[in-house]
Design an enzyme around this catalytic site. Sequence first.
Site, PDB file in Angstrom:
ATOM      1  N   ASP A  33      21.334 -19.418 -11.422  1.00 42.92           N
ATOM      2  CA  ASP A  33      20.246 -19.450 -12.400  1.00 42.92           C
ATOM      3  C   ASP A  33      20.783 -19.688 -13.806  1.00 42.92           C
ATOM      4  O   ASP A  33      20.148 -20.363 -14.623  1.00 42.92           O
ATOM      5  CB  ASP A  33      19.474 -18.131 -12.335  1.00 42.92           C
ATOM      6  N   LYS A  93      11.163 -12.776 -14.760  1.00 45.62           N
ATOM      7  CA  LYS A  93      12.551 -12.533 -15.147  1.00 45.62           C
ATOM      8  C   LYS A  93      12.564 -11.973 -16.563  1.00 45.62           C
ATOM      9  O   LYS A  93      12.209 -12.662 -17.510  1.00 45.62           O
ATOM     10  CB  LYS A  93      13.362 -13.831 -15.077  1.00 45.62           C
ATOM     11  N   LYS A 103      20.344 -14.286 -17.938  1.00 47.04           N
ATOM     12  CA  LYS A 103      20.540 -15.737 -18.071  1.00 47.04           C
ATOM     13  C   LYS A 103      19.617 -16.331 -19.130  1.00 47.04           C
ATOM     14  O   LYS A 103      19.960 -17.327 -19.767  1.00 47.04           O
ATOM     15  CB  LYS A 103      20.365 -16.431 -16.720  1.00 47.04           C
ATOM     16  N   ARG A 156      -6.584 -14.634 -14.682  1.00 40.95           N
ATOM     17  CA  ARG A 156      -7.265 -13.770 -15.650  1.00 40.95           C
ATOM     18  C   ARG A 156      -8.453 -14.432 -16.327  1.00 40.95           C
ATOM     19  O   ARG A 156      -9.172 -13.775 -17.077  1.00 40.95           O
ATOM     20  CB  ARG A 156      -6.249 -13.295 -16.699  1.00 40.95           C
ATOM     21  N   SER A 180      14.897 -26.338 -19.657  1.00 34.67           N
ATOM     22  CA  SER A 180      14.847 -24.880 -19.706  1.00 34.67           C
ATOM     23  C   SER A 180      14.177 -24.442 -21.012  1.00 34.67           C
ATOM     24  O   SER A 180      14.605 -24.822 -22.101  1.00 34.67           O
ATOM     25  CB  SER A 180      16.268 -24.301 -19.632  1.00 34.67           C
ATOM     26  N   TRP A 224       4.674 -21.382 -12.424  1.00 33.10           N
ATOM     27  CA  TRP A 224       5.479 -20.814 -11.347  1.00 33.10           C
ATOM     28  C   TRP A 224       4.594 -20.212 -10.262  1.00 33.10           C
ATOM     29  O   TRP A 224       4.866 -20.344  -9.066  1.00 33.10           O
ATOM     30  CB  TRP A 224       6.466 -19.788 -11.893  1.00 33.10           C
ATOM     31  N   GLU A 258      11.265 -16.280 -22.486  1.00 29.74           N
ATOM     32  CA  GLU A 258      11.333 -14.866 -22.147  1.00 29.74           C
ATOM     33  C   GLU A 258      12.573 -14.197 -22.745  1.00 29.74           C
ATOM     34  O   GLU A 258      12.555 -13.016 -23.092  1.00 29.74           O
ATOM     35  CB  GLU A 258      11.326 -14.696 -20.632  1.00 29.74           C
ATOM     36  N   SER A 292      15.407 -22.398 -10.503  1.00 30.63           N
ATOM     37  CA  SER A 292      14.188 -23.087 -10.065  1.00 30.63           C
ATOM     38  C   SER A 292      13.331 -23.492 -11.254  1.00 30.63           C
ATOM     39  O   SER A 292      12.912 -22.638 -12.026  1.00 30.63           O
ATOM     40  CB  SER A 292      13.373 -22.167  -9.147  1.00 30.63           C
ATOM     41  N   ASN A 304      14.139 -21.524 -22.423  1.00 31.35           N
ATOM     42  CA  ASN A 304      15.003 -20.694 -23.248  1.00 31.35           C
ATOM     43  C   ASN A 304      16.056 -21.523 -23.963  1.00 31.35           C
ATOM     44  O   ASN A 304      16.361 -21.281 -25.133  1.00 31.35           O
ATOM     45  CB  ASN A 304      15.657 -19.604 -22.390  1.00 31.35           C
TER      46      ASN A 304
END
Length: 327
Positions: free
Chosen positions: A246, A107, A193, A36, A256, A15, A277, A140, A258
């Site tokens: 979303d 998110k 979501k 990082r 997705s 992202w 997440e 997105s 999730n």
Amino acid sequence: MTKTQKIIIMGGGSWGAALTHQLRKNVALDCQILVRSQQTAADLATGHIRQLPEVIGLDNFQATDDARCLKTADVVYLVLPVSAHEESFKIINSFAPAGTPVVLCAKGLVSDPHKGGLFLPEYARHHLTGRPLAVLTGPSFADEVLRDLPTALLAASDTATLSTQIAAQFSASSLRLYQGSDMIGAALGGAVKNVIAIAAGICTGQGLGDNARAGLITRGLAETARLASQLGAESHTISGLAGMGDLVLSCSGPHSRNMAFGMALGRGEVPSGELAEGSHTVASLAHLAALHKIDVPITNAVDKLVNHGEDLQQIVASLLARPAHTE
């Protein structure tokens, strides 16, 4: 002559790279990704994104692991997992000029023993005193943004000039940005979501059918609206890109993360929660809802399965046995 703005994108995942890809279409911006590890910087410098190896042909990214790049930042886009935000805030405060705006692009929800959970704007205010904040969110998938497919997002800030500035920065991109002021609603929609998408995935993995999944998504939106009403968010935010938009995308299939996580659970498998997440958000969301006495049966069901090891069939049966109410 217009001064070139220095944009720092903190986070070199899919992202972060996707947003950078769109921002750098604006010739008035100088975009650099702060990562990082030297290896991530080296990969991005050759146009490669580790999480999306199938996306090829990208121009090389400006990338560095040296946080001193923040010293000249005009705007910082924070595009790291919620778990990395506390350390990121320390880095921003150490290097970025006072008053540099920060755009929150993750998110999720941060666990809090007193409030159950904190949405990212509230969490950021505790750490980034005096810095204008915004939330960038909406339906997105990063790979589609990297392929320049049309995407609509919401830039929400209680500083109107900042949401306008963000929209202007993407004016040359394939992203269409809408502006708003409801940061809590924008953050809430993005966090909830993810949890509902896990439930939709479970529904699919269990083979319960498209009718059941459509009903679950609809009731998930109602759950989101109840949370929004009690927590001070605006109803129009939940019916817009940050909420319904979303939610629909995240419940559309295994694209997705999730939903893919939930589908694995529904099939009786043990999924990796590294990139889902919602699996990290659900406990705090359930706790927050309980403290405010908000009815969130889908969230509670996912929490029971993910964090308490309760039997999936019993959870599904209890949801189906709930008495019907007036919609």
